[in-house]
Design a protein around this motif. Structure first.
Motif, PDB file in Angstrom:
ATOM      1  N   GLY A 137       0.776  -1.230   0.000  1.00  0.00           N
ATOM      2  CA  GLY A 137       0.000   0.000   0.000  1.00  0.00           C
ATOM      3  C   GLY A 137       0.807   1.280   0.000  1.00  0.00           C
ATOM      4  N   LEU A 138       2.141   1.195   0.132  1.00  0.00           N
ATOM      5  CA  LEU A 138       2.968   2.396   0.164  1.00  0.00           C
ATOM      6  C   LEU A 138       3.140   2.972  -1.243  1.00  0.00           C
ATOM      7  CD1 LEU A 138       5.762   1.268   2.662  1.00  0.00           C
ATOM      8  CD2 LEU A 138       3.709   2.607   3.143  1.00  0.00           C
ATOM      9  N   THR A 139       3.247   4.292  -1.328  1.00  0.00           N
ATOM     10  CA  THR A 139       3.425   4.987  -2.592  1.00  0.00           C
ATOM     11  C   THR A 139       4.914   5.169  -2.859  1.00  0.00           C
ATOM     12  OG1 THR A 139       1.358   6.193  -2.279  1.00  0.00           O
ATOM     13  CG2 THR A 139       2.910   7.082  -3.887  1.00  0.00           C
ATOM     14  N   PRO A 140       5.442   4.606  -3.952  1.00  0.00           N
ATOM     15  CA  PRO A 140       6.885   4.734  -4.200  1.00  0.00           C
ATOM     16  C   PRO A 140       7.280   6.132  -4.654  1.00  0.00           C
ATOM     17  CG  PRO A 140       5.822   3.579  -6.015  1.00  0.00           C
ATOM     18  CD  PRO A 140       4.768   3.779  -4.966  1.00  0.00           C
ATOM     19  N   VAL A 141       8.413   6.600  -4.151  1.00  0.00           N
ATOM     20  CA  VAL A 141       9.022   7.850  -4.628  1.00  0.00           C
ATOM     21  C   VAL A 141      10.413   7.464  -5.103  1.00  0.00           C
ATOM     22  CG1 VAL A 141       9.724  10.206  -4.070  1.00  0.00           C
ATOM     23  CG2 VAL A 141       7.680   9.219  -2.994  1.00  0.00           C
ATOM     24  N   HIS A 142      10.494   7.110  -6.370  1.00  0.00           N
ATOM     25  CA  HIS A 142      11.754   6.611  -6.925  1.00  0.00           C
ATOM     26  C   HIS A 142      12.764   7.751  -7.012  1.00  0.00           C
ATOM     27  CE1 HIS A 142      14.596   4.548  -9.563  1.00  0.00           C
ATOM     28  NE2 HIS A 142      13.944   3.426  -9.303  1.00  0.00           N
ATOM     29  N   PRO A 143      14.035   7.489  -6.722  1.00  0.00           N
ATOM     30  CA  PRO A 143      15.030   8.575  -6.740  1.00  0.00           C
ATOM     31  C   PRO A 143      15.311   9.147  -8.128  1.00  0.00           C
ATOM     32  CG  PRO A 143      16.085   6.458  -6.326  1.00  0.00           C
ATOM     33  CD  PRO A 143      14.614   6.223  -6.232  1.00  0.00           C
ATOM     34  N   PHE A 144      15.036   8.383  -9.195  1.00  0.00           N
ATOM     35  CA  PHE A 144      15.334   8.926 -10.529  1.00  0.00           C
ATOM     36  C   PHE A 144      14.435   8.405 -11.645  1.00  0.00           C
ATOM     37  CE2 PHE A 144      18.333   5.504  -9.477  1.00  0.00           C
ATOM     38  CZ  PHE A 144      18.115   4.594 -10.509  1.00  0.00           C
ATOM     39  N   ASP A 145      13.735   7.299 -11.450  1.00  0.00           N
ATOM     40  CA  ASP A 145      12.886   6.770 -12.511  1.00  0.00           C
ATOM     41  C   ASP A 145      11.468   7.304 -12.364  1.00  0.00           C
ATOM     42  OD1 ASP A 145      12.119   5.374 -14.740  1.00  0.00           O
ATOM     43  OD2 ASP A 145      11.864   3.456 -13.694  1.00  0.00           O
ATOM     44  N   ASP A 146      11.345   8.632 -12.398  1.00  0.00           N
ATOM     45  CA  ASP A 146      10.062   9.282 -12.181  1.00  0.00           C
ATOM     46  C   ASP A 146      10.111  10.657 -12.834  1.00  0.00           C
ATOM     47  OD1 ASP A 146       8.066  11.022 -10.805  1.00  0.00           O
ATOM     48  OD2 ASP A 146       7.650   9.208  -9.658  1.00  0.00           O
ATOM     49  N   ALA A 147       9.193  10.923 -13.746  1.00  0.00           N
ATOM     50  CA  ALA A 147       9.222  12.186 -14.482  1.00  0.00           C
ATOM     51  C   ALA A 147       9.019  13.391 -13.568  1.00  0.00           C
ATOM     52  CB  ALA A 147       8.150  12.168 -15.577  1.00  0.00           C
ATOM     53  N   VAL A 148       8.194  13.243 -12.534  1.00  0.00           N
ATOM     54  CA  VAL A 148       7.946  14.362 -11.623  1.00  0.00           C
ATOM     55  C   VAL A 148       9.203  14.659 -10.807  1.00  0.00           C
ATOM     56  CG1 VAL A 148       6.576  15.159  -9.659  1.00  0.00           C
ATOM     57  CG2 VAL A 148       5.477  13.905 -11.521  1.00  0.00           C
ATOM     58  N   VAL A 149       9.880  13.622 -10.340  1.00  0.00           N
ATOM     59  CA  VAL A 149      11.126  13.809  -9.592  1.00  0.00           C
ATOM     60  C   VAL A 149      12.186  14.463 -10.476  1.00  0.00           C
ATOM     61  CG1 VAL A 149      13.031  12.605  -8.438  1.00  0.00           C
ATOM     62  CG2 VAL A 149      10.662  11.925  -7.978  1.00  0.00           C
ATOM     63  N   ILE A 150      12.323  14.000 -11.707  1.00  0.00           N
ATOM     64  CA  ILE A 150      13.312  14.579 -12.622  1.00  0.00           C
ATOM     65  C   ILE A 150      13.004  16.051 -12.886  1.00  0.00           C
ATOM     66  CG2 ILE A 150      14.212  14.529 -14.987  1.00  0.00           C
ATOM     67  CD1 ILE A 150      13.936  11.489 -14.898  1.00  0.00           C
ATOM     68  N   ALA A 151      11.727  16.370 -13.083  1.00  0.00           N
ATOM     69  CA  ALA A 151      11.358  17.775 -13.288  1.00  0.00           C
ATOM     70  C   ALA A 151      11.722  18.614 -12.063  1.00  0.00           C
ATOM     71  CB  ALA A 151       9.874  17.883 -13.591  1.00  0.00           C
ATOM     72  N   GLY A 152      11.523  18.045 -10.871  1.00  0.00           N
ATOM     73  CA  GLY A 152      11.928  18.757  -9.656  1.00  0.00           C
ATOM     74  C   GLY A 152      13.421  19.006  -9.614  1.00  0.00           C
ATOM     75  N   GLN A 153      14.209  17.977  -9.958  1.00  0.00           N
ATOM     76  CA  GLN A 153      15.669  18.175  -9.990  1.00  0.00           C
ATOM     77  C   GLN A 153      16.053  19.171 -11.079  1.00  0.00           C
ATOM     78  OE1 GLN A 153      15.641  16.725  -7.419  1.00  0.00           O
ATOM     79  NE2 GLN A 153      15.958  14.521  -7.368  1.00  0.00           N
ATOM     80  N   GLY A 154      15.257  19.216 -12.139  1.00  0.00           N
ATOM     81  CA  GLY A 154      15.546  20.143 -13.226  1.00  0.00           C
ATOM     82  C   GLY A 154      15.448  21.602 -12.833  1.00  0.00           C
ATOM     83  N   THR A 155      14.782  21.878 -11.701  1.00  0.00           N
ATOM     84  CA  THR A 155      14.727  23.271 -11.250  1.00  0.00           C
ATOM     85  C   THR A 155      16.106  23.795 -10.870  1.00  0.00           C
ATOM     86  OG1 THR A 155      14.177  22.647  -8.957  1.00  0.00           O
ATOM     87  CG2 THR A 155      12.344  23.028 -10.479  1.00  0.00           C
ATOM     88  N   VAL A 156      17.055  22.897 -10.576  1.00  0.00           N
ATOM     89  CA  VAL A 156      18.455  23.325 -10.392  1.00  0.00           C
ATOM     90  C   VAL A 156      18.944  23.989 -11.671  1.00  0.00           C
ATOM     91  CG1 VAL A 156      20.822  22.549  -9.998  1.00  0.00           C
ATOM     92  CG2 VAL A 156      18.948  21.494  -8.729  1.00  0.00           C
ATOM     93  N   GLY A 157      18.705  23.347 -12.810  1.00  0.00           N
ATOM     94  CA  GLY A 157      19.119  23.908 -14.088  1.00  0.00           C
ATOM     95  C   GLY A 157      18.356  25.161 -14.444  1.00  0.00           C
ATOM     96  N   LEU A 158      17.080  25.205 -14.103  1.00  0.00           N
ATOM     97  CA  LEU A 158      16.256  26.391 -14.350  1.00  0.00           C
ATOM     98  C   LEU A 158      16.867  27.616 -13.673  1.00  0.00           C
ATOM     99  CD1 LEU A 158      13.378  26.996 -15.644  1.00  0.00           C
ATOM    100  CD2 LEU A 158      12.503  26.812 -13.318  1.00  0.00           C
ATOM    101  N   GLU A 159      17.229  27.460 -12.405  1.00  0.00           N
ATOM    102  CA  GLU A 159      17.826  28.567 -11.659  1.00  0.00           C
ATOM    103  C   GLU A 159      19.234  28.881 -12.152  1.00  0.00           C
ATOM    104  OE1 GLU A 159      15.490  27.294  -7.533  1.00  0.00           O
ATOM    105  OE2 GLU A 159      17.677  27.528  -7.524  1.00  0.00           O
ATOM    106  N   PHE A 160      20.017  27.845 -12.420  1.00  0.00           N
ATOM    107  CA  PHE A 160      21.403  28.034 -12.846  1.00  0.00           C
ATOM    108  C   PHE A 160      21.441  28.792 -14.169  1.00  0.00           C
ATOM    109  CE2 PHE A 160      25.677  25.462 -12.903  1.00  0.00           C
ATOM    110  CZ  PHE A 160      26.379  26.633 -12.685  1.00  0.00           C
ATOM    111  N   ALA A 161      20.601  28.389 -15.113  1.00  0.00           N
ATOM    112  CA  ALA A 161      20.571  29.052 -16.414  1.00  0.00           C
ATOM    113  C   ALA A 161      20.162  30.516 -16.279  1.00  0.00           C
ATOM    114  CB  ALA A 161      19.616  28.316 -17.353  1.00  0.00           C
ATOM    115  N   ALA A 162      19.257  30.801 -15.343  1.00  0.00           N
ATOM    116  CA  ALA A 162      18.782  32.174 -15.159  1.00  0.00           C
ATOM    117  C   ALA A 162      19.792  33.042 -14.427  1.00  0.00           C
ATOM    118  CB  ALA A 162      17.461  32.163 -14.397  1.00  0.00           C
ATOM    119  N   ASP A 163      20.528  32.467 -13.480  1.00  0.00           N
ATOM    120  CA  ASP A 163      21.339  33.261 -12.558  1.00  0.00           C
ATOM    121  C   ASP A 163      22.809  33.375 -12.943  1.00  0.00           C
ATOM    122  OD1 ASP A 163      19.025  33.489 -11.120  1.00  0.00           O
ATOM    123  OD2 ASP A 163      19.587  32.068  -9.555  1.00  0.00           O
TER     124      ASP A 163
END
Length: 319
Positions: A137-163
């Motif tokens: 019954g637990l909901t998995p939060v995969h460290p990298f095989d998840d599009a939502v997680v990858i998009a979250g990590q991508g915010t590092v690049g979003l900020e880096f590219a802007a700043d």
């Protein structure tokens, strides 16, 4: 493939829950490498690494029923810390699976945050256990095989590219590939002329072996850098890296630890070997590109104790 709209949506979702970390020029590293260097200091993120971004993005995307059921994650250290702390902040029960080789401090922090921590003999066993727990019954939060997680990590690049100012090349560490997939997607959209390079350590070469094989393959992690020691990358992260990343370098554990010491001395930041490996990789980029290079480093985390670093330095004969 993750698009810039996915990353921007993740950025809006996690705003207020995570830190917009500093992007700073580093005179010390510029002198060391002989070219201008800019660092994105993700070690100053909540929980000490970029992992808080993806974990928070995923937690906030869950339905009420999924959150009520509780979440489970597997981790070599940083993803487990991030999920435990951010789940506690959002009043979600978390289970974290870690190998016994994970840093003791990481296990302690996850437990202190209220997570149920389950230890396995190795990373392969940890991933195998995680695959079974959703049946409970637990909901998995995969460290990298998840599009939502990858998009979250991508915010590092979003900020880096802007700043950041002028950049020609960005260097990113690779474990399972979630961070570099997101960062590369952001830079391809926002600064398409910037090259993105990856780096792994020997004994944690899941992505470079996948690239050589034409797809994800199983590896047996043996690096001291447990936070990079995924037993395989995912098809999702492989697809992003094969399409968007210039090359993936492999450096030794010794070089990664030497990089930790150099970052402390020249950049005045306290990192872990997963970030230390950026410096030997950056030297290879400069060798390829030449003095026209303008290097960006994603300093991914700083969850190493003084005792850890001293022990590694002694092990590899570094002073």
């Amino acid at each position: 493939m993750i698009g810039i709209s996915d990353i921007e949506a993740a950025g809006e979702r996690i705003a207020g829950h995570v830190v917009r970390t500093p992007t700073v020029p580093s005179p010390g590293l510029s002198d060391l490498l002989g070219v201008p260097v800019t660092a994105k200091l993700e070690l100053l993120q909540r929980t000490g690494s970029f992992k808080a971004r993806g974990a928070t993005a995923k937690l906030l995307s869950l339905s009420e029923a999924e959150r009520a059921a509780g979440v489970v994650a597997v981790s070599g250290g940083n993803h487990g810390i991030a999920l435990a702390v951010m789940a506690a902040a959002l009043d979600v029960k978390a289970t974290v699976i870690m190998p016994r080789t994970a840093p003791a401090r990481s296990i302690e922090i996850a437990q202190a945050a209220g997570a149920s921590v389950r230890l396995t003999e190795g990373m392969a066993e940890a991933f195998a256990l995680m695959a079974r727990l959703p049946a409970e019954g637990l909901t998995p939060v995969h460290p990298f095989d998840d599009a939502v997680v990858i998009a979250g990590q991508g915010t590092v690049g979003l900020e880096f590219a802007a700043d950041a100012g002028e950049l020609t090349d960005v260097v990113v560490s690779i474990g399972g590939g979630g961070l570099i997939a997101g960062v590369a997607a952001a830079f391809r959209a926002l600064r398409p002329g910037v090259r993105v390079w990856g780096v792994e350590t020997e004994g944690a070469e899941a992505m470079s072996r996948a690239l050589a094989a034409g797809g994800p393959v199983q590896v047996d992690p043996s690096s001291i850098v447990t936070t990079l020691s995924a037993p395989s990358v995912s098809q999702l992260t492989y697809d992003h890296v094969s399409a968007l990343v210039e090359e993936v370098f492999v450096v030794s554990d010794r070089e990664a630890v030497r990089g930790v010491l150099e970052l402390a001395e020249h950049a005045k930041v306290w990192t872990e070997p997963a970030a230390g490996c950026l410096l030997p990789a950056a030297r290879r980029v400069v060798d390829r590109v030449g003095e026209s290079a303008r290097i960006g480093l994603v300093v991914c985390g700083g969850n190493a104790t003084a005792g850890d670093v001293v022990a590694w330095a002694e092990r590899f004969g570094l002073r």
